[in-house]
Enzyme design. Structure first.
Site, short mmCIF file in Angstrom:
data_model
loop_
_atom_site.label_atom_id
_atom_site.label_comp_id
_atom_site.label_asym_id
_atom_site.label_seq_id
_atom_site.Cartn_x
_atom_site.Cartn_y
_atom_site.Cartn_z
N ARG A 103 13.48 -5.38 -2.43
CA ARG A 103 12.21 -5.06 -1.76
C ARG A 103 11.11 -5.93 -2.35
O ARG A 103 10.90 -5.91 -3.56
CB ARG A 103 11.87 -3.57 -1.98
N HIS A 149 0.87 -4.79 -0.23
CA HIS A 149 0.98 -4.19 -1.56
C HIS A 149 -0.30 -4.56 -2.32
O HIS A 149 -0.27 -5.33 -3.28
CB HIS A 149 2.25 -4.68 -2.26
N ASN A 195 2.13 -0.05 0.78
CA ASN A 195 2.60 0.52 -0.47
C ASN A 195 1.54 1.44 -1.05
O ASN A 195 0.41 1.01 -1.29
CB ASN A 195 2.89 -0.58 -1.49
N GLU A 196 1.89 2.69 -1.24
CA GLU A 196 1.06 3.64 -1.98
C GLU A 196 -0.41 3.61 -1.59
O GLU A 196 -1.27 3.24 -2.41
CB GLU A 196 1.16 3.38 -3.49
N ASN A 337 7.83 6.39 -3.93
CA ASN A 337 7.69 5.84 -5.27
C ASN A 337 7.40 6.99 -6.20
O ASN A 337 6.45 7.76 -5.96
CB ASN A 337 6.51 4.87 -5.36
N TYR A 339 7.50 8.21 -10.58
CA TYR A 339 7.70 7.74 -11.94
C TYR A 339 7.82 8.86 -12.97
O TYR A 339 8.50 8.72 -13.97
CB TYR A 339 6.54 6.81 -12.35
N GLU A 407 10.55 2.83 -5.29
CA GLU A 407 10.19 2.43 -6.67
C GLU A 407 10.48 3.58 -7.63
O GLU A 407 10.18 4.74 -7.31
CB GLU A 407 8.69 2.11 -6.82
N GLU A 463 1.16 -6.52 -14.56
CA GLU A 463 0.98 -5.10 -14.20
C GLU A 463 -0.50 -4.80 -13.93
O GLU A 463 -1.15 -4.01 -14.63
CB GLU A 463 1.59 -4.23 -15.30
C1 PNW Z 1 3.11 1.48 -8.69
N1 PNW Z 1 0.63 6.88 -11.16
O1 PNW Z 1 1.83 1.91 -9.01
C2 PNW Z 1 2.94 0.18 -7.90
O2 PNW Z 1 3.48 0.25 -6.61
C3 PNW Z 1 3.44 -1.03 -8.63
O3 PNW Z 1 2.84 -2.18 -8.10
C4 PNW Z 1 3.19 -0.87 -10.11
O4 PNW Z 1 3.44 -2.04 -10.83
C5 PNW Z 1 4.08 0.26 -10.59
O5 PNW Z 1 3.86 1.44 -9.84
C6 PNW Z 1 3.94 0.59 -12.07
O6 PNW Z 1 2.64 1.02 -12.38
C7 PNW Z 1 1.60 3.17 -9.57
O7 PNW Z 1 -0.32 6.96 -11.98
C8 PNW Z 1 0.53 3.28 -10.43
O8 PNW Z 1 1.30 7.86 -10.85
C9 PNW Z 1 0.21 4.51 -10.95
C10 PNW Z 1 0.97 5.63 -10.61
C11 PNW Z 1 2.03 5.52 -9.76
C12 PNW Z 1 2.35 4.27 -9.23
#
Ligand code: PNW
Length: 505
Positions: A103, A149, A195-196, A337, A339, A407, A463
């Protein structure tokens, strides 16, 4: 020190083997569909480099990162990983990791340098993406493409403040989308519009720490209004996603036979005190503010969640009936996505005007002192797979739509300086073992329809506001070397081994 690479692609350290013979791992064998896609996700502004060359126009990030004080390590993305130059080498390395899909995102300003509906096309940019797509296909890797993105052409910000101006932005975005469908759609069967939208709006327009850098906080940003602009920008993204999806379905899908959707971010929110009904309600409200904000208009009621309307009133835009029809049902899958997970506690005081989370507080430990998970090298991110399966079920039960994991990944402490052991990234291996294992359980035991998993990310990269300090890659990059030399970490091979165990033949 890391020993110099002599092979391209580099070979696996022979001591990095993994077996999956605990009772649970044996039980999960072959639980994923044979056509399950797995691979890595990246974004143009974070990996390509060549920011000012080959006809590319400026994006908001190309300007933002050159403003002193905006990026943690004062770095820029001018070069980043140089994947623009080394895409063939990257595809070969990915192939050696055994991926079935990749992706990546297109940089709008590489394709239409000034961004607008009547502005010229940069054929060199089109050729770059076309060559990348061909290279992937020639190596048996299925491309998934994100149109946007976070890197809006700077000219559109200068002309009319970008997505704050829905009326002027719409034709520009649709022209860009149509051009991409027509030039790449013969080979691209998986499209992601945005994206997001949530992180783009909150980081860029509420906190003001991402491009375009707007907020109510005048010590940080000269312009902006954190109490209104994030919701306006989000509305623009939802509606123009709906329009682009409609355009694709009407003009391209009948012949190209691809699918189109959107990717949302979302972490799991767990009540801080499970026995306090106010915390239980606060956790649900947190999920609605973070996820339901986009998911309800797209997959649910067709409107913003009632909890958001109750707190935000007229600061939340209203959908016209036509917009509702356009947005609801427009995304053919749920791009996810995720995390981490958080503990969430209610607040007794009324919400702040700049609150975007549903008037809650987040904690690393719950009331009983249980931690949400092991720390990474990124403040908000901890390994918390226990919440991932709950999140999958929550989404599946509410919307019952196929999920593409687009992601998931982590940074790891101690990766800032090279060392003998740096490539043996056991923290990241354990993160993936936890999350991918929970994914397989959600498929096997809860019947959740999950069709892909893209780890974030292929190589260490730029990042955003954290610059080069946050390393998310399964491949280490020596950013000081002219060729941005790549060194595989163990986690790349762990994923290869785990997915060959989990995907049915
Ligand atoms: C994503 N949160 O961003 C993005 O899609 C990517 O480009 C980025 O590099 C990656 O995650 C890592 O940060 C996020 O705070 C940023 O939950 C913050 C959050 C989630 C996703």
């Amino acid at each position: 020190m890391i020993s110099p690479q002599t092979q391209n692609p580099p070979t696996r350290n022979p001591s990095w083997t993994h077996s999956f013979d605990t009772p649970e791992e044996r039980y999960l064998k072959s639980s994923l569909r044979p056509d399950f896609h797995w691979g890595f996700a990246t974004a143009a502004a974070q990996v390509e480099g060549a920011a000012f060359t080959h006809g590319k126009g400026l994006s908001c990030w190309d300007t933002f990162c050159h403003i002193p004080g905006k990026i943690k390590d004062s770095s820029t993305n001018d070069d980043s990983c140089r994947s623009y130059d080394f895409y063939k080498q990257d595809v070969a390395l990915m192939k050696s990791y055994g991926v079935t899909a990749y992706r990546f995102s297109l940089a709008w300003s590489r394709i239409i340098p000034l961004g607008g509906a009547d502005d010229p096309v940069n054929e060199e940019g089109i050729k770059y993406y076309s060559d990348l797509i061909d290279e992937l296909l020639a190596n048996g890797i299925t491309p998934f493409v994100t149109l946007f993105h976070w890197d809006i052409p700077q000219t559109l910000e200068d002309r009319y403040l970008g997505m704050l101006n829905q009326e002027r932005y719409t034709p520009d975005f649709l022209r860009y989308a149509r051009l991409c469908f027509s030039r790449f759609g013969d080979r691209i069967k998986h499209w992601i519009t945005y994206n997001e939208p949530g992180v783009y709006t909150l980081a860029g327009y509420a906190a003001g720490v991402h491009a375009p850098g707007r907020s109510s906080f005048r010590d940080r940003n000269a312009e902006g209004d954190s109490s209104t602009e994030p919701f306006i920008v989000a509305h623009t993204e939802l509606v123009t996603h709906g329009l682009a999806a409609k355009l694709y379905k009407q003009e391209f899908q009948p012949t190209q036979k691809g699918t189109i959707g959107i990717t949302l971010h979302g972490n799991w929110s767990e009540p801080w005190d499970i026995s306090d009904l106010l915390d239980v309600a606060a956790a649900e409200r947190a999920r609605e503010f973070e996820i339901g904000w986009f998911a309800e208009p797209l997959y649910g009621s067709g409107d913003y969640p009632a909890s958001m309307r109750a707190q935000l009133g007229d600061r939340l835009p209203t959908f016209t009936e036509e917009e509702k029809r356009l947005v609801r049902g427009s995304s053919e899958f749920y791009g996810m996505n995720t995390y981490t997970s958080f503990f969430v506690r209610h607040r007794d005081s009324p919400p702040d005007i700049n609150d975007h989370k549903g008037n809650i507080e987040v904690f690393d430990k719950n009331k009983s002192g249980v931690s949400r998970g092991e720390e990474s090298d990124t403040q908000w991110l901890r390994t918390a797979p226990w919440g991932f399966r709950k999140l999958l079920r929550w989404i599946w039960n509410r919307y019952h739509i196929p999920i593409y994991m687009t992601e998931n990944g982590t940074t790891a402490k101690g990766e800032k300086e090279p060392s003998d052991t740096i490539l043996n990234d056991t923290h990241r291996v354990e993160f993936f073992r936890g999350y991918v294992g929970e994914l397989a359980k959600a498929v096997k035991e809860d019947g959740v329809d999950i069709q892909s998993y893209f780890a974030w990310t292929f190589t260490d990269n730029w990042e955003w506001a954290a610059g080069y300090t946050d390393r998310f890659g399964v491949t280490y990059i020596d950013f000081d070397s002219p060729k941005k030399t790549r060194y595989p970490k163990r986690s790349a091979y762990f994923l290869q081994d785990f997915f060959s165990h989990l995907i049915a033949e």
